[in-house]
Design a protein around this motif. Structure first.
Motif, PDB file in Angstrom:
ATOM      1  N   GLU A  74       6.309  24.394 -33.713  1.00 50.03           N
ATOM      2  CA  GLU A  74       7.629  23.665 -33.527  1.00 50.03           C
ATOM      3  C   GLU A  74       8.617  24.734 -33.313  1.00 50.03           C
ATOM      4  N   GLN A  75       8.744  25.940 -33.864  1.00 50.63           N
ATOM      5  CA  GLN A  75       9.504  26.875 -33.694  1.00 50.63           C
ATOM      6  C   GLN A  75       9.517  27.459 -32.277  1.00 50.63           C
ATOM      7  N   ASP A  76       8.337  27.427 -31.743  1.00 49.04           N
ATOM      8  CA  ASP A  76       7.903  27.825 -30.200  1.00 49.04           C
ATOM      9  C   ASP A  76       8.616  26.763 -29.356  1.00 49.04           C
ATOM     10  N   LEU A  77       8.356  25.703 -29.632  1.00 47.98           N
ATOM     11  CA  LEU A  77       9.056  24.389 -28.804  1.00 47.98           C
ATOM     12  C   LEU A  77      10.587  24.603 -28.678  1.00 47.98           C
ATOM     13  N   LYS A  78      10.917  25.026 -29.790  1.00 49.44           N
ATOM     14  CA  LYS A  78      12.548  25.026 -30.278  1.00 49.44           C
ATOM     15  C   LYS A  78      13.242  26.220 -29.216  1.00 49.44           C
ATOM     16  N   SER A  79      12.241  26.890 -28.894  1.00 51.48           N
ATOM     17  CA  SER A  79      12.678  28.111 -27.926  1.00 51.48           C
ATOM     18  C   SER A  79      13.105  27.884 -26.712  1.00 51.48           C
ATOM     19  N   LEU A  80      12.490  26.590 -26.236  1.00 50.78           N
ATOM     20  CA  LEU A  80      12.698  25.972 -24.967  1.00 50.78           C
ATOM     21  C   LEU A  80      14.349  25.314 -25.187  1.00 50.78           C
ATOM     22  N   THR A  81      15.243  25.960 -24.845  1.00 56.00           N
ATOM     23  CA  THR A  81      16.556  25.566 -24.800  1.00 56.00           C
ATOM     24  C   THR A  81      16.723  24.319 -23.970  1.00 56.00           C
ATOM     25  N   PRO A  82      17.218  23.223 -24.192  1.00 52.32           N
ATOM     26  CA  PRO A  82      17.592  22.141 -23.264  1.00 52.32           C
ATOM     27  C   PRO A  82      18.623  22.783 -22.338  1.00 52.32           C
ATOM     28  N   TYR A 108      15.259  20.265 -17.305  1.00 49.82           N
ATOM     29  CA  TYR A 108      15.600  19.950 -18.361  1.00 49.82           C
ATOM     30  C   TYR A 108      15.781  21.283 -19.473  1.00 49.82           C
ATOM     31  N   TRP A 109      14.964  22.243 -18.985  1.00 50.82           N
ATOM     32  CA  TRP A 109      15.048  23.578 -19.736  1.00 50.82           C
ATOM     33  C   TRP A 109      15.533  24.831 -19.033  1.00 50.82           C
ATOM     34  N   GLU A 150      14.728  27.982 -19.915  1.00 49.69           N
ATOM     35  CA  GLU A 150      13.713  29.022 -19.740  1.00 49.69           C
ATOM     36  C   GLU A 150      12.356  28.405 -19.085  1.00 49.69           C
TER      37      GLU A 150
END
Lengths: 180, 175
Positions: free
Chosen positions: A17-25, B90-91, B93
């Motif tokens: 989940e934290q990893d996914l959150k590192s993808l900033t929209p 959308y992202w 990175e």
């Protein structure tokens, strides 16, 4: 700040989940539309309506002051009412104070009287009398009666502007009435 | 709602909401914009503004999707043309901290059931609490928690399955 109940999360899942959150929209490309406060719109509309009303009122007022609105009341008075001496509506036109309505109004109203002799309550009595006097004159009494009329005004005669009345009378009594 | 609160919500939520709305329509920005306009015009502030925004964005996006379906052919052509850049759309990175490609995350999300995808996006990038997620999904917080865990587990499996060949390729030293 809302306190969330503790929900246990698997460690691996939490890391994912934290990893996914590192993808900033990406940043939203549009700005939030600015909103005019409602009171500003209301004030603007009120001001415009007030301005329009002001212009309208002043235009009507100017029109009235220029005397372009015909006052038809005197010409619509019936013969019967016109002949009653104490009626307020029978106030002779000539007795109006010029300062009340202004000279322009008087001129305008005189034009109505001149163009509509049949309904005119000033000239009608004089013309009627003229007819009577004419018939008398033909029978030899004309000059006497005429002098009498001018000296002692009856209830239907008008106290003011006697000079004008006299002139009118003379004109009416003249033989060549049509040419006038 | 007060203008400052609205601006604050817009700054913190709009990006995630776009991601959320793209599940249904091809112009998610419009759906988000409309949802914020609706919130601005609300006579009384919703109990859970974030959940309210997600719910409204979903409704708006679905409405837009209905309109889009009327000229689907044109859209399909557009999608084909822009398909390669979908993740970049959308992202910021290209990869996560642990080197999972953004495009794989997007593919994984697309392969989930609609309600699962909704929950993951709203929880991960929208940072909704389980209370708010429950409001959005019209269920209890406990149920929202269970469903979210299930959805996240499925996504993890799919993403890892998709990214494993790359990892193996990297480890093997092949170009």
């Amino acid at each position: 700040m809302m306190i969330e109940p503790k929900f246990p999360m698997d460690e691996g899942l939490d890391r994912f989940e934290q990893d996914l959150k590192s993808l900033t929209p990406k940043r939203f490309p549009k700005e939030l539309p600015a909103r005019d406060p409602n009171w500003l719109k209301i004030a603007l509309i009120s001001w415009l309506m007030g301005l329009a009303a002001g212009v309208l009122v002043s235009a009507i007022w100017t029109k009235l002051m220029n005397g372009e609105v015909p006052i038809a009341a005197p010409n619509q008075v019936t013969q019967k009412v016109a002949l009653s001496p104490n009626s307020p509506t029978t106030t002779p036109f000539g007795s109006l104070q010029p300062g009340v309505f202004g000279d322009g109004l008087l001129v305008g109203s005189s034009r109505f009287i001149a163009t509509d002799l049949d309904d005119d309550y000033v000239l009608q009595p004089l013309m009627r009398r003229n007819t009577v006097n004419g018939s008398r004159r033909f029978s030899g009494e004309a000059s006497h009666t005429s002098r009498e009329d001018s000296a002692t005004p009856n209830a239907n005669s008008f106290p003011k502007y006697q000079g004008q009345r006299q002139l009118l009378k003379m004109l009416m009594e003249s033989d060549d009435l049509i040419s006038i | 709602m007060h203008s400052d609160n609205l601006q604050e919500l817009f700054a913190s939520l709009s990006n995630a909401l776009v991601l959320y709305a793209r599940q249904w329509c091809r112009t998610p920005e419009d759906a988000v914009q409309e949802a914020f306009i609706d919130l601005a015009n609300c006579s009384s502030e919703p109990t859970y503004p974030k959940a309210w925004l997600y719910t409204t964005t979903r409704r708006k996006a679905q409405n837009i999707a209905r309109a889009e379906s009327r000229h689907r052919n044109h859209l399909e052509q557009l999608i084909q043309e822009r398909g390669a850049d979908r993740a970049d759309e959308y992202w910021l990175e290209p990869k996560t901290r642990n080197q999972i490609a953004a495009s794989e995350v997007l593919e994984g999300l697309d392969s989930l059931k609609p309600d699962q995808r909704e929950m993951v996006i709203a929880k991960v990038w929208g940072e909704l609490t389980f209370e708010e997620l429950a409001e959005l999904m019209n269920c209890s917080p406990a149920s929202a928690y269970r469903r979210y865990v299930l959805a996240l587990t499925e996504l993890k499996q799919r993403v890892l399955a998709a990214s494993t060949p790359c990892v193996n390729k990297r480890n093997s030293g092949l170009p």
